[in-house]
Design a protein around this motif. Structure first.
Motif, short mmCIF file in Angstrom:
data_model
loop_
_atom_site.label_atom_id
_atom_site.label_comp_id
_atom_site.label_asym_id
_atom_site.label_seq_id
_atom_site.Cartn_x
_atom_site.Cartn_y
_atom_site.Cartn_z
N GLY A 36 -7.28 17.96 -11.72
CA GLY A 36 -8.02 18.97 -10.97
C GLY A 36 -9.41 18.54 -10.56
N SER A 37 -9.75 17.28 -10.72
CA SER A 37 -11.08 16.79 -10.35
C SER A 37 -11.11 16.46 -8.85
CB SER A 37 -11.43 15.53 -11.16
OG SER A 37 -12.58 14.90 -10.63
N TRP A 38 -11.93 17.19 -8.09
CA TRP A 38 -12.01 16.91 -6.67
C TRP A 38 -12.65 15.55 -6.41
CZ3 TRP A 38 -16.81 16.03 -4.57
CH2 TRP A 38 -17.92 16.55 -5.23
N GLN A 39 -13.49 15.09 -7.35
CA GLN A 39 -14.08 13.76 -7.18
C GLN A 39 -13.00 12.67 -7.16
OE1 GLN A 39 -15.21 16.05 -9.35
NE2 GLN A 39 -17.47 16.07 -9.44
N SER A 40 -12.07 12.75 -8.10
CA SER A 40 -10.99 11.75 -8.15
C SER A 40 -10.08 11.89 -6.93
CB SER A 40 -10.18 11.93 -9.43
OG SER A 40 -10.99 11.75 -10.58
N GLY A 41 -9.84 13.15 -6.51
CA GLY A 41 -8.97 13.37 -5.37
C GLY A 41 -9.51 12.78 -4.09
N LEU A 42 -10.84 12.76 -3.94
CA LEU A 42 -11.44 12.16 -2.76
C LEU A 42 -11.59 10.64 -2.90
CD1 LEU A 42 -14.26 14.73 -1.83
CD2 LEU A 42 -11.99 14.50 -0.83
N ALA A 43 -11.95 10.18 -4.10
CA ALA A 43 -12.22 8.76 -4.29
C ALA A 43 -10.97 7.90 -4.15
CB ALA A 43 -12.86 8.53 -5.67
N LEU A 44 -9.79 8.43 -4.42
CA LEU A 44 -8.58 7.60 -4.38
C LEU A 44 -8.29 7.06 -2.98
CD1 LEU A 44 -5.96 9.36 -3.04
CD2 LEU A 44 -6.25 10.61 -5.17
N TRP A 45 -8.88 7.67 -1.94
CA TRP A 45 -8.63 7.19 -0.58
C TRP A 45 -9.40 5.93 -0.26
CZ3 TRP A 45 -4.47 8.77 1.60
CH2 TRP A 45 -3.94 10.01 1.24
N ALA A 46 -10.19 5.44 -1.20
CA ALA A 46 -10.81 4.12 -1.01
C ALA A 46 -9.79 3.00 -1.12
CB ALA A 46 -11.93 3.92 -2.03
N ALA A 47 -8.71 3.22 -1.87
CA ALA A 47 -7.72 2.15 -2.09
C ALA A 47 -7.04 1.69 -0.81
CB ALA A 47 -6.68 2.63 -3.12
N PRO A 48 -6.55 2.58 0.07
CA PRO A 48 -5.95 2.10 1.32
C PRO A 48 -6.95 1.34 2.20
CG PRO A 48 -5.37 4.40 0.94
CD PRO A 48 -6.40 4.04 -0.08
N ALA A 49 -8.22 1.73 2.15
CA ALA A 49 -9.23 1.03 2.94
C ALA A 49 -9.42 -0.39 2.45
CB ALA A 49 -10.55 1.80 2.91
N SER A 109 -20.61 9.70 2.90
CA SER A 109 -19.75 10.01 4.05
C SER A 109 -20.20 9.25 5.28
CB SER A 109 -19.77 11.52 4.32
OG SER A 109 -19.26 12.25 3.23
N ALA A 110 -21.52 9.18 5.49
CA ALA A 110 -22.04 8.48 6.66
C ALA A 110 -21.69 7.00 6.63
CB ALA A 110 -23.56 8.66 6.75
N LEU A 111 -21.72 6.38 5.44
CA LEU A 111 -21.36 4.97 5.33
C LEU A 111 -19.90 4.76 5.72
CD1 LEU A 111 -21.94 2.06 4.49
CD2 LEU A 111 -21.40 2.72 2.12
N MET A 161 -13.83 -1.69 7.66
CA MET A 161 -12.92 -1.25 6.61
C MET A 161 -13.58 -1.31 5.23
SD MET A 161 -10.16 -0.30 8.11
CE MET A 161 -11.08 0.18 9.59
N ALA A 162 -14.40 -2.34 5.00
CA ALA A 162 -15.12 -2.45 3.73
C ALA A 162 -16.12 -1.30 3.57
CB ALA A 162 -15.84 -3.80 3.66
N ALA A 163 -16.77 -0.91 4.67
CA ALA A 163 -17.71 0.21 4.61
C ALA A 163 -16.98 1.52 4.30
CB ALA A 163 -18.47 0.33 5.94
N ILE A 164 -15.79 1.70 4.88
CA ILE A 164 -15.00 2.89 4.59
C ILE A 164 -14.66 2.96 3.10
CG2 ILE A 164 -12.80 4.04 4.99
CD1 ILE A 164 -12.86 2.85 7.84
N ALA A 165 -14.19 1.83 2.57
CA ALA A 165 -13.81 1.79 1.15
C ALA A 165 -15.01 2.11 0.26
CB ALA A 165 -13.24 0.42 0.81
N THR A 166 -16.15 1.51 0.55
CA THR A 166 -17.34 1.73 -0.28
C THR A 166 -17.82 3.18 -0.20
OG1 THR A 166 -18.01 -0.57 0.10
CG2 THR A 166 -19.69 0.95 -0.72
N GLY A 167 -17.89 3.71 1.01
CA GLY A 167 -18.36 5.08 1.18
C GLY A 167 -17.46 6.10 0.49
#
Length: 493
Positions: free
Chosen positions: A197-210, A140-142, A117-123
């Motif tokens: 509209g930043s796709w970077q922020s839209g993807l990075a926010l999924w680290a929080a549930p991890a 993504s691989a991490l 789970m920590a690896a998911i959050a970091t990646g």
């Protein structure tokens, strides 16, 4: 000498112990080796860990599928490179999934899942901000490495801690997985718009549930715990033999390292499943148990089992369909003129179909002598969905999303079959690792080939024809894997 004196015909008062599968020295409520069963809140913590982990096993993939066009434009990816990106999940699952049993034997299943789970959050936090395709792939691989080890260990953990409720617990786990998958598909685009509209922020926010999923596993990290295949390896190294339930907790004199496999179960002379805590309705033998020492059981020759191969191919073909769907379905709808937000919702509908069905299908499967009819029903839905995508992708979009969502429920069925096609905990661990690692290797070319066909044909006709063609062998091997037999009977020891 003292050990020999315990092998008498005198029976002592049975003592039940905490199941050692994830138990570490810090496990709350686990108690001492001769103490009572785990406290109810400890089991609730374990269930919370399973559910939160399952919620985080797919957002890394479906959140990317919803924003794939933006990521391609932002990083300058071609269709073929995007196909490679959608092939990274099964590649990582194949490479890192096979390492899960070895890691769990050494560090304990709880510690490995916690690290996953920590690896998911970091990646997930790092990958959007690397600024290059190579960096995005590495991040993504991490994350996918963490997903891979958790994928393999979850069925084993369920089998050990809930041996009488494999169907219902697998359903709960699969339902949470489907919910997380659908949620990421549905809300990533709206949240991205809300964040400017930043796709970077839209993807990075999924680290929080991890990050949240790390917390329930922390009490199980300290101390070594039972892990997949530990029965075989521990029996080879030390006294006690694999699978013998001695010392009241199935340990081999190391104070906490159980010799039992991932599910912690052995078979007694009558053939009934006996878990490490004796929770089979029978006796839990303490240190004075009269049973003689058993020789260490060698690992299953899993490759000799036709059922294991059928299950591995079934797993691989359903994974191919799932990752093509998660990676490319939103793009298929967008190319047909469906707005980006609606395409994300359609992908979410496909994924959310797994929420109720992931609970129903495993329970139904455990009640049927042969699971082949379920496989055929799911396959027919998939063929109908692909036909709709080819003939009228926009006009019947919601219907095709529902049908493909039903077809994707081959995944919880495959997980259930892993638990049903093996008799013992070590057998489940070995079958899980073999089926998932081999299956994910089989699924690697599919998403990549779809990307190549899409780029060079300029449309979706050939990719959809490929997806439809792959559904036929999936149905065939699924019927074979659904027969009522076990890998132990076929492979022998």
């Amino acid at each position: 000498m003292a050990r020999e004196e315990t092998r008498t015909k005198t029976r002592t008062t049975p003592r039940t112990t905490a199941p050692p599968a994830l138990r570490g020295s810090a496990a709350p409520g686990a108690g001492d080796p001769g103490g009572a069963s785990p406290r109810a809140w400890t089991m609730r913590l374990l269930v919370a860990g399973i559910v939160l982990s399952a919620l985080n096993l797919r957002p890394a993939i479906t959140s990317l599928g919803a924003l794939l066009e933006e990521v391609r434009n932002g990083l300058g990816m071609s269709g073929s490179v995007a196909g490679l990106l959608t092939s990274v999940p099964p590649l990582c699952f194949a490479v890192f999934g096979v390492m899960a049993p070895r890691l769990a034997r050494r560090f304990g299943a709880g510690a490995v899942v916690c690290a996953g789970m920590a690896a998911i959050a970091t990646g997930l936090l790092v990958r959007p901000y690397t600024g290059s395709t190579a960096g995005f792939l590495a991040g993504s691989a991490l994350a996918l490495m963490g997903i891979a080890v958790s994928n393999v260990l979850m069925p084993v953990i369920v089998k050990h801690w809930f041996p009488a409720r494999v169907g219902s617990m697998t359903g709960l786990y699969s339902m949470a997985l489907a919910l997380g998958t659908a949620l990421a598909a549905a809300v990533t685009v709206p949240l991205t718009d809300a964040l400017g509209g930043s796709w970077q922020s839209g993807l990075a926010l999924w680290a929080a549930p991890a990050v949240a999923a790390v917390l329930p596993w922390l009490p199980f990290v300290r101390g070594r715990a039972t892990a997949p295949g530990a029965g075989e390896r521990a029996g080879e190294r030390g006294a006690g033999g694999a699978g013998s339930v001695r010392g009241g907790a199935g340990s081999v004199g190391d104070g906490g390292g159980s010799v039992l496999g991932g599910a912690g179960s052995v078979r007694d002379g009558a053939g009934s499943v006996r878990t490490a805590d004796g929770a089979d309705g029978g006796e839990a033998h303490g240190a004075a148990a009269p049973e003689p020492a058993r020789k260490a059981a060698p690992p299953l020759r899993i490759t000799r089992s036709r059922t294991a191969w059928a299950l591995a191919v079934f797993f691989g073909l359903q994974a191919t369909a799932a990752y093509i769907t998660m990676g490319w379905m939103a793009q298929i709808f967008r190319d047909a003129g469906v707005p980006a937000g609606t395409a994300g919702l359609l992908l979410a509908v496909t994924m959310v179909m797994g929420v109720p069905l992931a609970f129903v299908i495993p329970r139904l499967a455990t009640r049927l002598p042969h699971q082949g009819p379920i496989v055929l029903a799911l396959g027919v839905c998939g063929l109908a969905g692909y036909a709709g995508l080819y003939l009228a992708p926009a006009a019947g979009a919601w219907a095709w999303a529902v049908l493909l969502g039903i077809a994707n429920c081959a995944f919880p069925l495959a997980l259930t079959l892993v638990g049903m096609r093996a008799k013992t905990g070590p057998g489940v661990a070995q079958l899980s690792a073999f089926a998932q690692s081999t299956g994910y290797l089989i699924s690697i070319p599919g998403p990549l080939l779809v990307g190549v066909l899409y780029q060079h044909s300029g449309g979706w006709g050939l990719p959809i024809a490929l997806m439809s063609a792959l559904m036929i062998p999936q149905m065939v091997v699924g019927v074979l894997a659904g027969r009522d037999r076990t890998v132990e009977d076929e492979a022998g020891r």
